[in-house]
Design an enzyme around this catalytic site. Sequence first.
Site: not given
Lengths: 586, 251
Positions: A347, A513-515
Amino acid sequence: MATRLPPVDVVLVGFGWTAAIVAQELTDAGAQVLALERGEFRDTVPDFATNIIQDELRYAVRKQIFESPERETLTFRDSADQTALPMRHLGSFLPAAGVGGAGVHWNGQCWRFLPSDFEIRSQVEQRYGKGFIPAGMNLQDWGVTYDELEPHYDRFEYLCGVSGKAGNLGGAKQAGGNPFEGARRREYPLPPLKRSASTVLFDKAARAAGFDPFPCPAANASQPYRNPLGVQMGQCTYCGYCEWFGCGNYSKASPQTTILPVLLKKDNFRFRPRSNVIRVNTDGRGKLATGVTYVDVDGNEFEQPAGLVVLCAFAQHNVHLLLLSKIGTPYDPRTGVGVVGRNYAYQITSSVDIFQKEILNPFMGAGALGQAVDNFNGENFDHGPLGFIGGGYIALWNTGGRPILQHYLPEDAPKWGAGWKKAMHENYLTSASIATHGSVMSYRNNYLDLDPTWRDDYGSPLLRLTFDYQPNEHAMSDYLTDQAAKIAQAIPAATHHVKKREGRYSIVPYQTTHNTGGAVMGNDPATSVVNRYLQSWDVPNLFVMGSSVFPQNPGYNPTGTIGALTFWAADAMKRYLKNPGPLVTT
Amino acid sequence: MSMPADGRKGNLPIAGDASADASRRAFLRTVAVLVPAVGVLGGCRTYNPSAHAAAPVYFSQAEKNFIDAATQRLIPADALGAGANEAGITQFIDLQLAGAYGRAERWYMQGPWPAGTDQQGFQLKYTPAQIYREAIGGIEAHCSQQYGKPFAQLTAAQQDEVLHALEDGKVELANVPAKTFFALLWQNTQEGYLADPAYGGNRDFAGWKLIGFPGPRYNYIEEIDKFGQPYTQPFVSLVGRHPGARGMGEP
């Protein structure tokens, strides 16, 4: 020597959001289900009780609610010409360990992706032409459409008790909601959260700037709620310890507050905490999974046979397990051939800090209390003259006012000493920050593979992350930030500080934490690891959940779509259990 | 070998359960456990000012003198309120370094240790506690050479000069970069001023009084949409309320 255990019908790797949903669905269908969780069991009481959990230092700063990199981490580099080095402690992203997974510490920002997000390659080609896609960008359709997922979004939102306002009911635009969202079958289960002073400030300014603000969808209950499983949730008290904390009030949707009270009573469900899966086992030909091997905290190794294996760990961990288990063809960045590890994305975020005179009491907040505009997300605007692909939302989130990490100071404030003290005194109660939250496309040069040097406690190679922001993402994010600055300029008697995302990607400061990616879904085995039902192309009794299946990352938080995809895939698993075999033939 | 125990309702493993003791050491290395990292929270439910008089646990007296002096320059006492020393920041940092954080227990600390780029982050083989020890030794050597006195005996202006030099990386320390140490010291100092008083700093809510944060309160349903109004309830801590604490809006 591994101890061989009695077989189960279904083994789940991890016990967070996706595992809880799959377990609930498949046990209802009669299967014997076992979840293996590397972390500890934890529940609202006693672990998240308010006199324990409201501790910024322990949980948010020392990061004790997240995974510990101590035994296993990943290595990172911006580009393949560098040597990747271990991420020694957490920073840019915060995966979880423990029952409930990141569903315990998420904010509850529960979005649906746009219909165009799922068909982005087709839409971009149709609207702007094939030549609009930059060289090296692996733009892909998902293989599933918004309309197919809509009933599953609905299931997840009603499971969680999401608070919000519909903007599009069956094609009819609704005043007060997001005018750009895809059609939904019914209203949100709960009305929007109360608004805080800073979100009202944003709402007025966004209207003055000519945009269309709406209350963000929040898996923080605005009212008491009983979900379809009969589990009761309490009204959010806006305590400000939500993002990065467990909820002590049964108000934030998590596996613990929505599913586990029902699931844990079932005779055909078991879970084992402190059990770290290190490998998916396959038969001699690598065509069928036979179960998993895991290690407990004493170092004892167990082989757990299973008829169906579902990877429900965090995105990178799912990919790591596939690589270690030699399932699927690993991606080779030199040739572009192979799929496992391909299309890692993330992101891109930026912010505009606002300093004004009105008291905002920032400490009264909730993880998903926010007001947003979606005018510059996905295909909601014309990219033709702008020359980039993607977009994002602009929002003012009032998640809380934790003093150490959630305070804003003007650009010219002294960094320490008496001047810093004065700036803290003058600005804490009256400042806020507008966030932009942008998409990141997938590229040939951004990928996951195994590190040649560093190893984890089990002797396996660490996962290696090679990732950097590309010119398309910087152009998009700069444009989005300029629009956010227009909102800030419309706030009366305020000064602001524009913080664009500059330079190469850094693993140091927290971003999101948008992997995503590394085991992506699609309709072509040459460019995807799993089919449109999240079933492995290579091993039909293996399914992969979570954001590792996203072909690229749209401009929203991922959990709403992860929940919808999990319900969608769980339906497919039920069909598989009745009639084993590939659900899509090639 | 016995079969692994399954977790089920009525049979849930609990942190601290006696049956779990055998694996507890390994377990503590493995996961975040919800037990206090330092002894400060254990059993202590009333505010106890005498706890602050304790001798340092990790720091030597010379190191304590440096931290006392340096943190008081970073957050000085003035008309706006207490400085670092009045807020107990030295004790806070001392207890942090003596515990799991000081030992980098949750960090990946396996070699090799090549230098990396700024984007790759921390790559030193020293724990936070070791960084303080290495750096303070180097800074005192620098002060002795430059001024002929230890840091704590310099004038405020000289102390600021040294701190700025550390911040800008203009002092050579033997094993740790000066910038890294300064950033760590300033981060820990802010933590000591703004973390819950349960950890030994933020004494008498000094940091929270400065900014107007009331502490970990539970319910703002009635207050959140009373826009523009100051919040006036007394400060609270995880270990209770300061006896005689007054509301934020009172003098």
